[in-house]
Design an enzyme around this catalytic site. Structure first.
Site, short mmCIF file in Angstrom:
data_model
loop_
_atom_site.label_atom_id
_atom_site.label_comp_id
_atom_site.label_asym_id
_atom_site.label_seq_id
_atom_site.Cartn_x
_atom_site.Cartn_y
_atom_site.Cartn_z
N SER A 161 -4.13 7.78 -6.99
CA SER A 161 -3.44 7.34 -8.09
C SER A 161 -1.72 7.22 -8.87
O SER A 161 -1.57 7.80 -8.27
CB SER A 161 -4.16 8.68 -9.04
OG SER A 161 -4.19 9.92 -8.41
N ASN A 213 0.58 9.89 -8.40
CA ASN A 213 0.56 10.60 -6.67
C ASN A 213 2.15 9.60 -6.12
O ASN A 213 2.70 10.01 -5.01
CB ASN A 213 -0.05 10.21 -5.51
CG ASN A 213 -1.22 11.42 -6.05
OD1 ASN A 213 -0.96 12.57 -6.35
ND2 ASN A 213 -2.32 11.26 -5.43
N ARG A 254 -14.26 10.50 -1.05
CA ARG A 254 -14.30 11.76 0.30
C ARG A 254 -15.27 12.87 0.11
O ARG A 254 -15.80 13.26 0.65
CB ARG A 254 -13.18 11.16 0.71
CG ARG A 254 -12.84 12.11 2.62
CD ARG A 254 -11.20 11.59 2.34
NE ARG A 254 -10.77 10.74 2.53
CZ ARG A 254 -9.51 9.90 1.65
NH1 ARG A 254 -8.77 10.74 1.84
NH2 ARG A 254 -10.01 8.27 1.77
N LYS A 274 -7.20 18.48 -6.40
CA LYS A 274 -6.14 18.61 -5.21
C LYS A 274 -5.02 17.45 -5.33
O LYS A 274 -4.60 18.27 -4.94
CB LYS A 274 -7.31 17.31 -4.82
CG LYS A 274 -6.11 16.55 -3.45
CD LYS A 274 -6.39 15.43 -3.57
CE LYS A 274 -5.54 15.33 -2.70
NZ LYS A 274 -5.44 13.25 -2.86
N THR A 303 -2.86 0.39 -4.54
CA THR A 303 -2.54 1.53 -3.02
C THR A 303 -4.74 2.12 -4.31
O THR A 303 -4.98 1.59 -5.09
CB THR A 303 -1.93 2.42 -4.31
OG1 THR A 303 -2.45 4.02 -3.11
CG2 THR A 303 -2.12 2.95 -5.30
N LYS A 358 -12.22 11.16 -4.62
CA LYS A 358 -13.04 11.72 -5.14
C LYS A 358 -14.44 11.17 -4.29
O LYS A 358 -15.17 11.87 -3.73
CB LYS A 358 -13.75 11.38 -6.18
CG LYS A 358 -12.18 11.31 -7.34
CD LYS A 358 -12.90 11.47 -8.80
CE LYS A 358 -12.17 9.65 -9.27
NZ LYS A 358 -10.36 9.71 -9.23
N ASP A 378 -0.11 5.44 0.67
CA ASP A 378 -0.60 5.98 1.64
C ASP A 378 -0.44 5.19 2.92
O ASP A 378 -1.32 4.61 3.92
CB ASP A 378 -2.13 6.77 1.42
CG ASP A 378 -1.54 7.20 0.25
OD1 ASP A 378 -0.99 8.76 0.12
OD2 ASP A 378 -2.79 7.73 -0.85
N ASP A 418 1.06 -0.93 0.72
CA ASP A 418 -0.44 -0.21 0.26
C ASP A 418 0.84 0.96 0.10
O ASP A 418 1.85 1.49 0.16
CB ASP A 418 -0.92 -0.85 1.73
CG ASP A 418 -1.33 1.49 1.56
OD1 ASP A 418 -2.30 1.65 0.43
OD2 ASP A 418 -1.77 1.88 2.76
N GLU A 468 -0.71 11.36 4.33
CA GLU A 468 -2.25 11.52 4.73
C GLU A 468 -2.29 13.09 4.85
O GLU A 468 -3.26 14.33 4.47
CB GLU A 468 -3.24 10.58 5.82
CG GLU A 468 -3.76 9.59 4.70
CD GLU A 468 -4.60 9.66 3.92
OE1 GLU A 468 -5.01 10.74 3.83
OE2 GLU A 468 -4.34 8.25 3.57
C1 XBP Z 1 -5.95 6.62 1.04
C2 XBP Z 1 -6.82 6.28 0.46
C3 XBP Z 1 -6.63 7.82 -0.25
C4 XBP Z 1 -5.46 8.94 0.44
C5 XBP Z 1 -6.00 10.15 -0.98
O1 XBP Z 1 -6.17 4.40 1.21
O2 XBP Z 1 -7.64 6.54 0.92
O3 XBP Z 1 -7.76 7.90 -1.07
O4 XBP Z 1 -6.36 9.82 1.27
O5 XBP Z 1 -6.27 9.54 -2.25
P1 XBP Z 1 -5.16 3.47 1.31
P2 XBP Z 1 -6.59 10.57 -4.10
O6 XBP Z 1 -4.03 3.88 1.88
O7 XBP Z 1 -6.00 2.36 1.88
O8 XBP Z 1 -4.91 3.21 -0.51
O9 XBP Z 1 -7.56 11.42 -3.69
O10 XBP Z 1 -5.61 10.19 -4.68
O11 XBP Z 1 -7.71 9.34 -4.14
MG MG Z 2 -3.16 2.78 3.42
#
Ligand code: XBP
Ligand code: MG
Length: 225
Positions: free
Chosen positions: A117, A120, A53, A77, A114, A51, A9, A7, A16
């Site tokens: 995108s 990122n 969220r 964003k 992940t 999106k 993030d 993963d 985050e």
């Molecule tokens: C992480 C997320 C992502 C980021 C934002 O989830 O939920 O949505 O917060 O990313 P994980 P985007 O680590 O479980 O994959 O705004 O690019 O969607």
């Molecule tokens: Mg994560």
């Protein structure tokens, strides 16, 4: 064990906080009176995907996401996020760079699963390792490439298909409950290392729960590699 699937993030890096700043900057630039606090963001984080969220926030405020430019807001964003990451303000979490290097040295494949995108991920890998995402990872699976985001297993299944490997040959690394559920539903042995924004979550069902990542031997995985 033939591959490690990560993963991004919260697992590779504590991103985050930068996502949160980027959401709020995009809202302000669009003239919207939304400014998520960290406490509010912690709550909204249970919805994976930016999106999705934003759409949840609109619905909770009594609105209809169809009345707002959700996709354009999210593109703005993403631009803010990649610009911030490119300045080098976010480091990989402790142990991550060494684990990636060790896996490579042992001939293991590396993949990404992940919600965010690929641009990122590219920005983060470029800023932290000085190389392109495609040079470091053999396969990348991202949320918008599949029908359902985490906690659905889709993104892990796509990573497995792109690696051309079975779940029993791979180990997943996650930081969140939704990520854990996704990886387990795909049949993967799952190591969870909670992050700043997920530390309060329930990780029941994790195969291994560790404060941080590190060498395979320290994780008890060297014998399988
Ligand atoms: C992480 C997320 C992502 C980021 C934002 O989830 O939920 O949505 O917060 O990313 P994980 P985007 O680590 O479980 O994959 O705004 O690019 O969607
Ligand atoms: Mg994560």
């Amino acid at each position: 064990m033939k591959a490690l699937i990560f993963d991004v993030d919260g697992t590779l890096a504590e991103t985050e906080g930068v996502h949160l700043e980027a959401f709020n900057a995009a809202f302000a630039a669009a003239g919207l009176p939304w400014a998520w606090s960290e406490a509010e963001y912690l709550r909204l984080l249970t919805t994976t995907g930016g999106k999705e969220r934003i759409a949840r926030h609109i619905r909770e405020a009594g609105g209809d996401p169809a009345d707002f430019p959700v996709a354009a807001l999210h593109r703005a964003k993403t631009l803010r996020y990649t610009e911030r990451i490119a300045t080098g303000g976010v480091a990989l979490r402790p142990g991550v760079a060494d684990l990636l290097a060790e896996a490579r040295a042992r001939g293991l494949k590396l993949a990404i699963a992940t919600t965010t995108s690929p641009e990122n991920v590219e920005a983060l890998i470029r800023a932290t390792l000085g190389r392109g995402m495609g040079e470091v990872f053999d396969a990348v699976a991202a949320g918008d490439m599949v029908a359902a985001k985490k906690p659905a297993p889709d993104v892990y299944r796509l990573a497995l298909r792109r690696l051309d490997l079975a779940a029993e040959d791979c180990v997943a690394f996650e930081d969140s409950r939704n990520g854990l559920l996704a990886a387990k539903a795909a049949g993967l042995f799952t190591v969870v290392s909670p992050s700043r924004f997920t530390a309060h979550e329930d990780f029941a069902g994790a195969d291994l729960l560790v404060p941080e990542l590190g060498p395979l031997a320290a994780l008890g995985l060297a014998a399988a590699a």
